[in-house]
Scaffold this motif. Structure first.
Motif, PDB file in Angstrom:
ATOM      1  N   GLU A  69       0.832  -1.207   0.000  1.00 24.38           N
ATOM      2  CA  GLU A  69       0.000   0.000   0.000  1.00 24.38           C
ATOM      3  C   GLU A  69       0.869   1.261   0.000  1.00 24.38           C
ATOM      4  O   GLU A  69       1.736   1.426   0.859  1.00 24.38           O
ATOM      5  N   VAL A  90       1.610   5.177   0.527  1.00 26.55           N
ATOM      6  CA  VAL A  90       1.177   6.320   1.333  1.00 26.55           C
ATOM      7  C   VAL A  90       1.450   7.622   0.582  1.00 26.55           C
ATOM      8  O   VAL A  90       0.627   8.544   0.584  1.00 26.55           O
ATOM      9  N   LYS A 140       3.301   1.936   3.138  1.00 23.94           N
ATOM     10  CA  LYS A 140       2.851   1.678   4.502  1.00 23.94           C
ATOM     11  C   LYS A 140       3.826   0.726   5.191  1.00 23.94           C
ATOM     12  O   LYS A 140       4.317  -0.223   4.582  1.00 23.94           O
ATOM     13  N   LYS A 155      -3.186   9.228   9.253  1.00 23.98           N
ATOM     14  CA  LYS A 155      -2.509   8.096   8.636  1.00 23.98           C
ATOM     15  C   LYS A 155      -1.063   8.436   8.281  1.00 23.98           C
ATOM     16  O   LYS A 155      -0.249   7.543   8.046  1.00 23.98           O
ATOM     17  N   THR A 190       2.246   6.376   9.377  1.00 25.30           N
ATOM     18  CA  THR A 190       3.525   6.482   8.669  1.00 25.30           C
ATOM     19  C   THR A 190       4.170   7.803   9.070  1.00 25.30           C
ATOM     20  O   THR A 190       3.520   8.845   9.088  1.00 25.30           O
TER      21      THR A 190
END
Length: 259
Positions: free
Chosen positions: A2, A4, A29, A162, A196
């Motif tokens: 994934e 970021v 991620k 996030k 993150t």
């Protein structure tokens, strides 16, 4: 894996000055990055681009799977926590510490909504996790520089971001306060729900073990990037700083000196 952040062939020009040139950078991620560069290297320009405050002259920016230009940036910024020493100057110094933290949920300077019991409990919990629970009910202005930085990180975490950007987070701290703050950040990164983290600095010794990736920025270009242990080498850093340096590792941290 994934993604970021993805910057693709990003350049930024202001008048006749090209501040960024052909930046290709992907943050996945599970990675935490040190962003290393001297003053004026382009670090802050990249941060402003990631948070959507400036637009690339060319190239594309995607954050948290969303391509900028196709998404509401106001909503995106709610998922990004940004801590910088300049934020301290904008806060109301007479506010209680926990109210400073709670204001992060609303991305506001000061509180204009009724505080819920849930928000108050979350703020105190975050303060305790970052080692500043003893500051509850203190006024912000009575806190030390290091304590204020911990409170700002807790404030950024109130919205459960996030992505967390720590921009020169240890500016103005003495050695003891700096190490205490770095230890708190490392504990935060070890949590399973940690965002993150981008840790922006121009000090090699601040790249602590949880920062498993490093990007070197010089004169608006990427000089090198990759696993921290591979990027932080004596020959690479001598070329990066354009002066001979000697590098030693101690407790999984790199330290440089001039020969």
């Amino acid at each position: 894996m994934e993604e970021v952040i993805r910057l693709e062939q990003v350049s930024y020009r202001r008048g006749d000055n090209e501040l960024l040139r052909n930046i290709d950078w992907t943050v996945n991620k599970g990675e935490h990055w040190a962003v290393l560069g001297l003053n004026g290297s382009g670090k802050t320009t990249i941060l402003n681009m990631i948070t959507g405050y400036i637009w690339p002259t060319q190239g594309q920016v995607s954050v948290l799977g969303e391509l900028y230009g196709t998404v509401d940036l106001r909503e995106m910024r709610k998922q990004i926590g940004w801590v910088s020493s300049s934020l301290q100057e904008k806060l109301y110094t007479n506010d209680k510490t926990q109210n400073i933290v709670i204001s992060g949920k609303h991305a506001s300077i000061g509180l204009y909504e009724k505080i819920t019991e849930e928000d108050a409990d979350q703020a105190v919990s975050l303060m305790r996790q970052l080692g500043c629970g003893h500051l509850v009910d203190r006024s912000y202005q009575t806190c030390s520089q290091g304590e204020k930085q911990k409170l700002l990180i807790a404030r950024a975490l109130m919205a459960s971001p996030k992505l967390l950007i720590l921009d020169e987070a240890t500016n103005g701290l003495d050695f003891i306060s700096r190490e205490a703050l770095l230890a708190s950040i490392q504990q935060l990164a070890a949590r399973p729900d940690s965002p993150t983290i981008l840790y922006v600095t121009h000090h090699i010794e601040e790249i602590v073990p949880f920062l498993n990736r490093t990007i070197l920025i010089r004169r608006g270009e990427i000089f090198d990037q990759g696993a921290s242990a591979e990027v932080l080498r004596g020959d690479t850093l001598s070329a990066f700083f354009e002066t001979p340096v000697e590098l030693q590792w101690h407790n999984d941290r790199a330290w440089i000196t001039a020969p």
